[in-house]
Design a protein around this motif. Structure first.
Motif, PDB file in Angstrom:
ATOM      1  N   LEU A   1       0.829  -1.203   0.000  1.00  0.00           N
ATOM      2  CA  LEU A   1       0.000   0.000   0.000  1.00  0.00           C
ATOM      3  C   LEU A   1       0.866   1.256   0.000  1.00  0.00           C
ATOM      4  CD1 LEU A   1      -2.933   1.009   0.102  1.00  0.00           C
ATOM      5  CD2 LEU A   1      -2.770   0.968   2.599  1.00  0.00           C
ATOM      6  N   ALA A   2       1.930   1.253   0.821  1.00  0.00           N
ATOM      7  CA  ALA A   2       2.817   2.416   0.902  1.00  0.00           C
ATOM      8  C   ALA A   2       3.516   2.668  -0.433  1.00  0.00           C
ATOM      9  CB  ALA A   2       3.848   2.202   2.013  1.00  0.00           C
ATOM     10  N   ALA A   3       3.887   1.606  -1.124  1.00  0.00           N
ATOM     11  CA  ALA A   3       4.562   1.768  -2.417  1.00  0.00           C
ATOM     12  C   ALA A   3       3.651   2.392  -3.453  1.00  0.00           C
ATOM     13  CB  ALA A   3       5.056   0.408  -2.905  1.00  0.00           C
ATOM     14  N   MET A   4       2.340   2.229  -3.272  1.00  0.00           N
ATOM     15  CA  MET A   4       1.373   2.764  -4.234  1.00  0.00           C
ATOM     16  C   MET A   4       1.064   4.241  -4.021  1.00  0.00           C
ATOM     17  SD  MET A   4      -1.217  -0.500  -4.057  1.00  0.00           S
ATOM     18  CE  MET A   4      -2.504   0.195  -5.072  1.00  0.00           C
ATOM     19  N   VAL A   5       1.240   4.732  -2.786  1.00  0.00           N
ATOM     20  CA  VAL A   5       0.808   6.095  -2.451  1.00  0.00           C
ATOM     21  C   VAL A   5       1.386   7.160  -3.385  1.00  0.00           C
ATOM     22  CG1 VAL A   5       0.895   7.901  -0.676  1.00  0.00           C
ATOM     23  CG2 VAL A   5       0.332   5.545  -0.038  1.00  0.00           C
ATOM     24  N   PRO A   6       2.693   7.137  -3.724  1.00  0.00           N
ATOM     25  CA  PRO A   6       3.214   8.179  -4.621  1.00  0.00           C
ATOM     26  C   PRO A   6       2.603   8.149  -6.023  1.00  0.00           C
ATOM     27  CG  PRO A   6       4.999   7.074  -3.456  1.00  0.00           C
ATOM     28  CD  PRO A   6       3.764   6.263  -3.224  1.00  0.00           C
ATOM     29  N   PHE A   7       1.959   7.023  -6.368  1.00  0.00           N
ATOM     30  CA  PHE A   7       1.383   6.879  -7.702  1.00  0.00           C
ATOM     31  C   PHE A   7      -0.132   7.090  -7.710  1.00  0.00           C
ATOM     32  CE2 PHE A   7       5.304   4.430  -7.645  1.00  0.00           C
ATOM     33  CZ  PHE A   7       5.913   4.801  -8.838  1.00  0.00           C
ATOM     34  N   PHE A   8      -0.711   7.381  -6.534  1.00  0.00           N
ATOM     35  CA  PHE A   8      -2.153   7.631  -6.477  1.00  0.00           C
ATOM     36  C   PHE A   8      -2.511   8.826  -7.358  1.00  0.00           C
ATOM     37  CE2 PHE A   8      -3.070   5.850  -1.923  1.00  0.00           C
ATOM     38  CZ  PHE A   8      -2.766   4.574  -2.385  1.00  0.00           C
ATOM     39  N   SER A   9      -3.638   8.711  -8.047  1.00  0.00           N
ATOM     40  CA  SER A   9      -4.112   9.830  -8.860  1.00  0.00           C
ATOM     41  C   SER A   9      -5.630   9.874  -8.783  1.00  0.00           C
ATOM     42  CB  SER A   9      -3.648   9.678 -10.315  1.00  0.00           C
ATOM     43  OG  SER A   9      -4.076  10.776 -11.093  1.00  0.00           O
ATOM     44  N   THR A  10      -6.135  10.691  -7.866  1.00  0.00           N
ATOM     45  CA  THR A  10      -7.576  10.841  -7.701  1.00  0.00           C
ATOM     46  C   THR A  10      -7.915  12.327  -7.578  1.00  0.00           C
ATOM     47  OG1 THR A  10      -7.568  10.798  -5.275  1.00  0.00           O
ATOM     48  CG2 THR A  10      -7.619   8.659  -6.413  1.00  0.00           C
ATOM     49  N   SER A  11      -9.203  12.607  -7.525  1.00  0.00           N
ATOM     50  CA  SER A  11      -9.637  13.991  -7.374  1.00  0.00           C
ATOM     51  C   SER A  11      -9.283  14.540  -5.998  1.00  0.00           C
ATOM     52  CB  SER A  11     -11.152  14.097  -7.593  1.00  0.00           C
ATOM     53  OG  SER A  11     -11.845  13.253  -6.676  1.00  0.00           O
ATOM     54  N   LEU A  12      -9.053  13.638  -5.023  1.00  0.00           N
ATOM     55  CA  LEU A  12      -8.734  14.063  -3.668  1.00  0.00           C
ATOM     56  C   LEU A  12      -7.233  14.198  -3.432  1.00  0.00           C
ATOM     57  CD1 LEU A  12     -11.253  11.815  -1.684  1.00  0.00           C
ATOM     58  CD2 LEU A  12     -11.508  14.227  -2.309  1.00  0.00           C
ATOM     59  N   TYR A  13      -6.446  13.353  -4.093  1.00  0.00           N
ATOM     60  CA  TYR A  13      -5.004  13.372  -3.870  1.00  0.00           C
ATOM     61  C   TYR A  13      -4.281  12.828  -5.094  1.00  0.00           C
ATOM     62  CZ  TYR A  13      -0.401  11.943  -2.157  1.00  0.00           C
ATOM     63  OH  TYR A  13       0.945  11.761  -2.012  1.00  0.00           O
ATOM     64  N   THR A  14      -3.231  13.511  -5.485  1.00  0.00           N
ATOM     65  CA  THR A  14      -2.368  13.049  -6.567  1.00  0.00           C
ATOM     66  C   THR A  14      -0.944  12.972  -6.041  1.00  0.00           C
ATOM     67  OG1 THR A  14      -3.752  14.051  -8.281  1.00  0.00           O
ATOM     68  CG2 THR A  14      -1.497  13.493  -8.893  1.00  0.00           C
ATOM     69  N   GLY A  15      -0.381  11.781  -6.063  1.00  0.00           N
ATOM     70  CA  GLY A  15       0.968  11.585  -5.555  1.00  0.00           C
ATOM     71  C   GLY A  15       2.012  12.260  -6.428  1.00  0.00           C
ATOM     72  N   PRO A  16       3.206  12.493  -5.872  1.00  0.00           N
ATOM     73  CA  PRO A  16       4.259  13.193  -6.627  1.00  0.00           C
ATOM     74  C   PRO A  16       4.683  12.471  -7.901  1.00  0.00           C
ATOM     75  CG  PRO A  16       5.110  12.249  -4.579  1.00  0.00           C
ATOM     76  CD  PRO A  16       3.634  12.157  -4.508  1.00  0.00           C
ATOM     77  N   LEU A  17       4.762  11.146  -7.862  1.00  0.00           N
ATOM     78  CA  LEU A  17       5.164  10.405  -9.051  1.00  0.00           C
ATOM     79  C   LEU A  17       4.041  10.370 -10.087  1.00  0.00           C
ATOM     80  CD1 LEU A  17       7.219   7.472  -7.481  1.00  0.00           C
ATOM     81  CD2 LEU A  17       8.024   9.607  -8.503  1.00  0.00           C
ATOM     82  N   ALA A  18       2.782  10.315  -9.628  1.00  0.00           N
ATOM     83  CA  ALA A  18       1.654  10.404 -10.559  1.00  0.00           C
ATOM     84  C   ALA A  18       1.627  11.780 -11.220  1.00  0.00           C
ATOM     85  CB  ALA A  18       0.338  10.149  -9.839  1.00  0.00           C
ATOM     86  N   HIS A  19       1.942  12.813 -10.434  1.00  0.00           N
ATOM     87  CA  HIS A  19       1.995  14.173 -10.982  1.00  0.00           C
ATOM     88  C   HIS A  19       3.094  14.274 -12.047  1.00  0.00           C
ATOM     89  CE1 HIS A  19       1.384  18.506 -10.972  1.00  0.00           C
ATOM     90  NE2 HIS A  19       2.707  18.650 -10.908  1.00  0.00           N
ATOM     91  N   ALA A  20       4.227  13.632 -11.801  1.00  0.00           N
ATOM     92  CA  ALA A  20       5.321  13.643 -12.778  1.00  0.00           C
ATOM     93  C   ALA A  20       4.941  12.900 -14.056  1.00  0.00           C
ATOM     94  CB  ALA A  20       6.569  13.021 -12.159  1.00  0.00           C
ATOM     95  N   LEU A  21       4.003  11.965 -13.932  1.00  0.00           N
ATOM     96  CA  LEU A  21       3.521  11.212 -15.097  1.00  0.00           C
ATOM     97  C   LEU A  21       2.271  11.851 -15.688  1.00  0.00           C
ATOM     98  CD1 LEU A  21       3.958   7.597 -13.658  1.00  0.00           C
ATOM     99  CD2 LEU A  21       5.351   8.659 -15.451  1.00  0.00           C
ATOM    100  N   ASP A  22       2.076  13.139 -15.431  1.00  0.00           N
ATOM    101  CA  ASP A  22       0.919  13.885 -15.940  1.00  0.00           C
ATOM    102  C   ASP A  22      -0.408  13.313 -15.457  1.00  0.00           C
ATOM    103  OD1 ASP A  22       2.510  15.699 -17.372  1.00  0.00           O
ATOM    104  OD2 ASP A  22       2.646  14.322 -19.072  1.00  0.00           O
ATOM    105  N   GLY A  23      -0.415  12.805 -14.227  1.00  0.00           N
ATOM    106  CA  GLY A  23      -1.646  12.296 -13.641  1.00  0.00           C
ATOM    107  C   GLY A  23      -1.926  10.834 -13.915  1.00  0.00           C
ATOM    108  N   ALA A  24      -1.055  10.162 -14.655  1.00  0.00           N
ATOM    109  CA  ALA A  24      -1.251   8.738 -14.957  1.00  0.00           C
ATOM    110  C   ALA A  24      -1.103   7.908 -13.682  1.00  0.00           C
ATOM    111  CB  ALA A  24      -0.256   8.270 -16.009  1.00  0.00           C
ATOM    112  N   ASP A  25      -2.014   6.991 -13.460  1.00  0.00           N
ATOM    113  CA  ASP A  25      -2.040   6.175 -12.243  1.00  0.00           C
ATOM    114  C   ASP A  25      -1.573   4.759 -12.565  1.00  0.00           C
ATOM    115  OD1 ASP A  25      -2.600   4.757  -9.939  1.00  0.00           O
ATOM    116  OD2 ASP A  25      -4.477   5.800  -9.555  1.00  0.00           O
ATOM    117  N   ILE A  26      -0.349   4.434 -12.172  1.00  0.00           N
ATOM    118  CA  ILE A  26       0.172   3.078 -12.391  1.00  0.00           C
ATOM    119  C   ILE A  26       0.350   2.352 -11.059  1.00  0.00           C
ATOM    120  CG2 ILE A  26       1.323   3.720 -14.544  1.00  0.00           C
ATOM    121  CD1 ILE A  26       3.978   3.716 -12.949  1.00  0.00           C
TER     122      ILE A  26
END
Length: 492
Positions: free
Chosen positions: A413-438
């Protein structure tokens, strides 16, 4: 021992006596092929079509929507279907098996997540069923919602066999209806024009991939609830194949239908659009589609309440022994149905945005659990468990807290947090991927590898000793001769 959980010789349905307990071989019944129509119907409803609109609503082309829906569905269904073999092998509900990995009390957090997810789906099913009824008659959602709750509660209370029977018979009706409405949509839309609409965006593609995968993974915590009555000799490949085929077929079909409708009528309500195309093609077809939608909701709602009740009882049992009985299951079903109805009344009218966020949330929470559970079953213990110990007070040899499972779940779960991409929270790595959620592609291998490494040094001697005498202990538990705190939890 006579079968207490099936219909009697006269065809009269009986309330199921089992809940969180083991299903003895003498009470096993059913055939593998029945799993295919059951799991087809689990996804054979308009809620599934809503899952397919995610990519199209973000501008993803229809071709790329198809690719995302198919690959996401395959990804999610792969893990879900492999839980199916655990039912016949262990004869237990799905989540209570995870006491082995998380401990009887450590499992409470995943259990709470699953109950939330299942009741959450119940909210959307009730809303869609009530809206469909309003489309057939006049708007009376205030009456239709409790009506759907009552009908679903009655089916869930009668239990496993009635739930299966209702789904099996409805599958024929739904299959015909879906075929007709699909022909209607394809005949009414300009398919060649739709193919050229939209484009490719990683963010939209991964959003659709994640939604399709999460929708399938959401079924994982309930799979064994509906395969545990199958005979133990049931082949793994056959039961996994039937669940995989039934679930994936309806999910892919309806999600693609949702993508087509959304691409053709951007911003339109999906249910209303499907009704429109049905009536445009054949007078009355839209009305028939709505009627079948209501029936499909009546079929799928009991499955959510039935499994949620079993999981809630499992959580209570971790702190205070709950004797498995029809009465305890009925009480919990009634409470959960009431709470779900309250949540239904409180949710905003524009629920599609909420539904998309809900799919993302459940993906985050369930992926580490399914990874740990499947690795344990197939790679660590190879389907060999001391079942009586799983059910014993205090968790038996498996204990109250499974540190390795909890650490692995938390790590995934912790490894996924930086990749979260939702309307409530977007992780730093998801933001670097232009919002893509992997995040699912990260959390799954992390939880898997972590648990596998931690279990390499585990001492399973006490468990193997308990397995050797497991049959006799199961008979003792079944006879009710083991009071709370008995020595059953201790290996011989």
């Amino acid at each position: 021992m006579h079968d207490r959980n099936t219909a009697s010789d006269s065809g009269r349905a009986r309330v199921e006596a089992h809940s969180t307990d083991y299903i003895p071989e003498t009470e096993r019944h059913g055939t593998v092929w029945q799993q295919a129509p059951f799991w087809f119907m689990i996804n054979g409803n308009v809620t599934t079509a809503l899952t397919g609109v995610v990519g199209a609503s973000l501008g993803l082309s229809l071709v790329w929507c198809l690719v995302a829906i198919v690959t996401g569905g395959l990804f999610g269904t792969f893990f879900t279907a492999f839980h199916a073999a655990q039912g016949p092998q262990l004869g237990l509900p799905q989540m209570i098996q995870s006491r082995v990995q998380f401990g009887s009390r450590g499992l409470v957090v995943p259990l709470a997540v699953v109950v939330f997810v299942q009741c959450g789906f119940g909210v959307f099913f009730i809303i869609l069923g009530a809206n469909s009824l309003s489309g057939i008659t006049a708007p009376h959602n205030g009456f239709y919602e409790p009506l759907l709750c009552v009908v679903a509660a009655v089916i869930a209370i009668v239990g496993h066999d009635l739930v299966h029977r209702v789904q099996r018979w409805l599958s024929i009706l739904v299959l015909v209806s879906l075929a007709l409405v699909t022909v209607a949509v394809l005949a009414e839309v300009d398919l060649s024009g739709l193919m050229s609409a939209g484009g490719f965006q990683w963010t939209a593609f991964l959003a659709q991939f994640g939604a399709s995968a999460a929708y399938q993974i959401a079924l994982a915590p309930m799979v064994s609830d509906y395969t545990r009555y199958l005979p133990r000799k049931t082949g793994t490949r056959r039961v996994v194949g039937m669940v995989f085929l039934g679930s994936l077929a309806s999910a892919t079909w309806l999600e693609l239908l949702g993508a087509v409708v959304t691409t053709a009528r951007p911003g339109a309500d999906t249910v209303s659009a499907i009704q429109h195309y049905g009536d445009s093609f054949l007078s009355g077809l839209g009305w028939i589609t709505l009627a079948v939608t209501v029936l499909s909701m009546i079929g799928v709602l009991p499955t959510t309440f039935y499994s949620a009740a079993i999981n809630a009882l499992s959580a209570f049992d971790a702190f205070r022994t709950v004797r498995p009985s029809a009465r305890s299951r009925v009480v919990v079903i009634v409470v959960l149905v009431a709470l779900t109805y309250v949540a239904t009344a409180a949710i905003p009218d524009h629920y599609l945005g909420s539904f998309s966020s809900f799919l993302a949330l459940l993906s985050y929470l369930l992926i580490p659990w399914t990874a740990v559970n499947l690795v344990d079953f197939y790679l660590i213990r190879h389907s060999s468990y001391a079942i009586a110990e799983i059910l014993a007070p205090g968790g038996g040899v498996y204990g109250r807290w499974g540190g390795r499972g909890l650490i692995s779940y938390t790590a995934g779960l912790a490894a996924m947090v930086p990749f979260f991409s939702t309307s409530l929270y977007t992780g730093p790595l998801a933001h670097a991927l232009d919002g893509a959620d992997i995040s699912p592609l990260v959390g799954l291998p992390v939880a898997t590898l972590c648990y596998w490494l931690l279990m390499r040094g585990a001492d399973l001697t006490a468990e193997r000793t308990a397995i050797a005498v497991d049959k006799d202990r199961l008979l003792t538990l079944r006879a009710g001769a083991a009071p709370a705190g008995s020595s059953l939890a201790q290996p011989s």
